[in-house]
Scaffold this motif. Structure first.
Motif, short mmCIF file in Angstrom:
data_model
loop_
_atom_site.label_atom_id
_atom_site.label_comp_id
_atom_site.label_asym_id
_atom_site.label_seq_id
_atom_site.Cartn_x
_atom_site.Cartn_y
_atom_site.Cartn_z
N GLU A 110 0.75 -1.19 0.11
CA GLU A 110 0.04 0.11 0.06
C GLU A 110 0.68 1.19 -0.04
O GLU A 110 0.31 2.38 0.31
CB GLU A 110 -1.06 0.14 1.27
CG GLU A 110 -2.18 -0.85 1.02
CD GLU A 110 -3.36 -0.66 1.76
OE1 GLU A 110 -3.93 0.44 1.04
OE2 GLU A 110 -3.93 -1.31 2.74
N ARG A 111 2.15 1.19 -0.36
CA ARG A 111 2.94 2.53 -0.30
C ARG A 111 2.45 3.30 -1.52
O ARG A 111 2.36 4.35 -1.29
CB ARG A 111 4.33 1.99 -0.62
CG ARG A 111 4.98 1.60 0.48
CD ARG A 111 6.60 1.23 0.12
NE ARG A 111 7.36 0.80 1.31
CZ ARG A 111 8.44 0.09 1.22
NH1 ARG A 111 9.02 -0.02 -0.03
NH2 ARG A 111 9.06 -0.28 2.32
N MET A 112 1.95 2.79 -2.57
CA MET A 112 1.34 3.73 -3.67
C MET A 112 -0.20 3.84 -3.67
O MET A 112 -0.57 4.58 -4.51
CB MET A 112 1.96 3.09 -5.11
CG MET A 112 3.26 3.34 -5.05
SD MET A 112 3.90 4.98 -5.08
CE MET A 112 3.29 5.56 -6.53
N CYS A 150 14.12 1.15 1.18
CA CYS A 150 15.39 1.57 1.43
C CYS A 150 16.29 2.28 0.70
O CYS A 150 17.07 3.53 0.88
CB CYS A 150 16.17 0.69 2.46
SG CYS A 150 16.38 -0.89 1.20
N SER A 151 16.17 1.85 -0.69
CA SER A 151 16.68 2.59 -1.83
C SER A 151 16.18 3.96 -2.10
O SER A 151 16.95 4.89 -2.49
CB SER A 151 17.02 1.89 -3.00
OG SER A 151 15.83 1.19 -3.50
N THR A 152 15.01 4.11 -1.94
CA THR A 152 14.23 5.33 -2.50
C THR A 152 14.60 6.41 -1.40
O THR A 152 14.95 7.44 -1.60
CB THR A 152 12.83 5.07 -2.14
OG1 THR A 152 12.62 4.02 -3.33
CG2 THR A 152 11.96 6.25 -2.78
N THR A 208 8.60 4.45 -8.77
CA THR A 208 7.13 5.04 -8.51
C THR A 208 7.25 5.90 -7.19
O THR A 208 6.57 6.94 -7.10
CB THR A 208 6.26 3.75 -8.50
OG1 THR A 208 6.76 3.03 -7.61
CG2 THR A 208 6.04 3.05 -9.80
N GLU A 209 7.76 5.34 -5.90
CA GLU A 209 7.88 5.83 -4.78
C GLU A 209 8.45 7.41 -4.95
O GLU A 209 7.75 8.13 -4.35
CB GLU A 209 8.45 4.99 -3.79
CG GLU A 209 7.89 3.58 -3.41
CD GLU A 209 8.61 2.72 -2.56
OE1 GLU A 209 8.14 1.72 -2.43
OE2 GLU A 209 9.64 3.21 -1.93
N SER A 210 9.19 7.53 -5.62
CA SER A 210 10.03 9.05 -5.71
C SER A 210 9.10 9.97 -6.23
O SER A 210 8.94 10.90 -5.62
CB SER A 210 11.20 8.82 -6.69
OG SER A 210 12.27 7.91 -6.28
#
Length: 344
Positions: A110-112, A150-152, A208-210
């Motif tokens: 559900e992050r997006m 973690c990379s984002t 996408t998260e960025s």
């Protein structure tokens, strides 16, 4: 003010970081720990194969591990921190929010979602406004907030600082530590004397998260940033600390000195776990390095370096501790923001 918290998925690698980071926290008090049904009923000391580099706190070690269900949790918890596997989180976290719990989660599910804040306090604290929409649309008394991958989270604060120059396109190649895969995630035969040039799902998360993190929330609705992000993610044989090579194409043409100033001028968050300065910039071209720099700011500061102009913008390297700033520490920071903003 004491805030009683529960840790979901407390026996895993990120769960153990939560225990470490919350020891002697000025606000949060660990009052419950949960794990899989196989661990439920055991003491935390017996259920968790403790692998963190500080001793297990005695009061947590003697806690009885609970199942991860609303019925198994105490009613008087103020906040839950989640490091559940995403499949488990997708099933359990909505139940907990429906039962009235506020959840600050590191899990990827559900992050997006359009009504779930994906938050870095130094970048987009106003995205907590989505919680009003979330409660209205889902009928929850509780709330769900996510921190990014973690990379984002290593890269996005640097992009937020550079957005003043007009972000157009970003290309990033990551060199990600083995701890990001969990204790059993990468075998020694795979990673010693080797680099794995693919991490399943990681590229899509960064891309996408960025855009969500850099986007805007207005009147309870989210709009994504229009920057185009492409990522190549690689697993390398370092233990902790994700190092990333970023190529940012900008509308403006800033010189390295202006970029340096912009990165170090990103506003900090007035929260207990936040570093005073979110980003430290090295002048030395061979920094940052994981072994030397991952623990800057107690593992919560992002490091950058190797700044140079390109034909389209700027190239630089950035680094963060992936299980502290990139995981448990990010959720703790979001929990502090929830308290500060009156959601807890």
């Amino acid at each position: 003010m004491s805030v009683r918290v529960g840790l979901l998925g407390a026996t895993g690698a990120v769960g153990q970081r939560f225990v470490q980071l919350l020891e002697d926290h000025p606000t949060f008090e660990i009052a419950a720990v949960t794990a899989s049904p196989e661990s439920a009923g055991k003491s935390y000391r017996d259920a968790a194969k403790w692998r963190v580099d500080t001793p297990i706190p005695d009061h947590v070690a003697e806690m009885t591990v609970r199942e991860t269900t609303p019925e198994a949790l105490p009613d008087d918890l103020d906040l839950l921190f989640s490091s559940l596997p995403s499949g488990v989180g997708a099933a359990v976290e909505p139940e907990l929010c429906r039962a009235g719990y506020v959840v600050s989660s590191n899990s990827s599910n559900e992050r997006m979602a359009e009504d779930v804040p994906l938050t870095i306090p130094e970048v987009n604290p106003d995205h907590l406004d989505l919680l009003e929409t979330q409660r209205e649309e889902r009928g929850w008394d509780g709330a769900l907030v996510k921190n990014p991958n973690c990379s984002t989270i290593t890269m996005v604060p640097t992009l937020a600082a550079l957005d003043q120059f007009g972000l157009e396109r970003v290309h990033v190649a990551t060199l990600q530590a083995v701890s990001g895969a969990g204790y059993s995630g990468v075998t020694s035969m795979e990673i010693i004397d080797n680099v794995l040039p693919h991490i399943g799902g990681e590229e899509a998360k960064m891309e996408t998260e960025s855009r969500k993190l850099l986007g805007d929330v207005e009147n309870g609705e989210l709009s994504l940033h229009d920057v185009d992000v492409s990522a190549s993610c690689n697993r390398v044989p370092s233990l902790d600390g994700h190092l990333e090579n970023v190529f940012a194409e900008l509308d403006a043409n800033p010189d390295p000195e202006a970029v340096h100033e912009a990165l170090e001028s990103l506003d900090g968050a007035d929260l207990p776990s936040a570093p005073d300065q979110p980003i430290h910039v090295f002048a030395d071209p061979d920094r940052p390095q994981p072994r030397l720099d991952r623990m800057r700011g107690k593992g919560m500061q992002i490091s950058a370096g190797g700044l140079r102009e390109t034909a389209e913008g700027v190239q630089y390297n950035c680094l963060a501790h992936n299980t502290i700033r990139g995981a448990a520490g990010a959720s703790v920071l979001n929990g502090e923001l929830l308290v500060e903003e009156g959601w807890v």
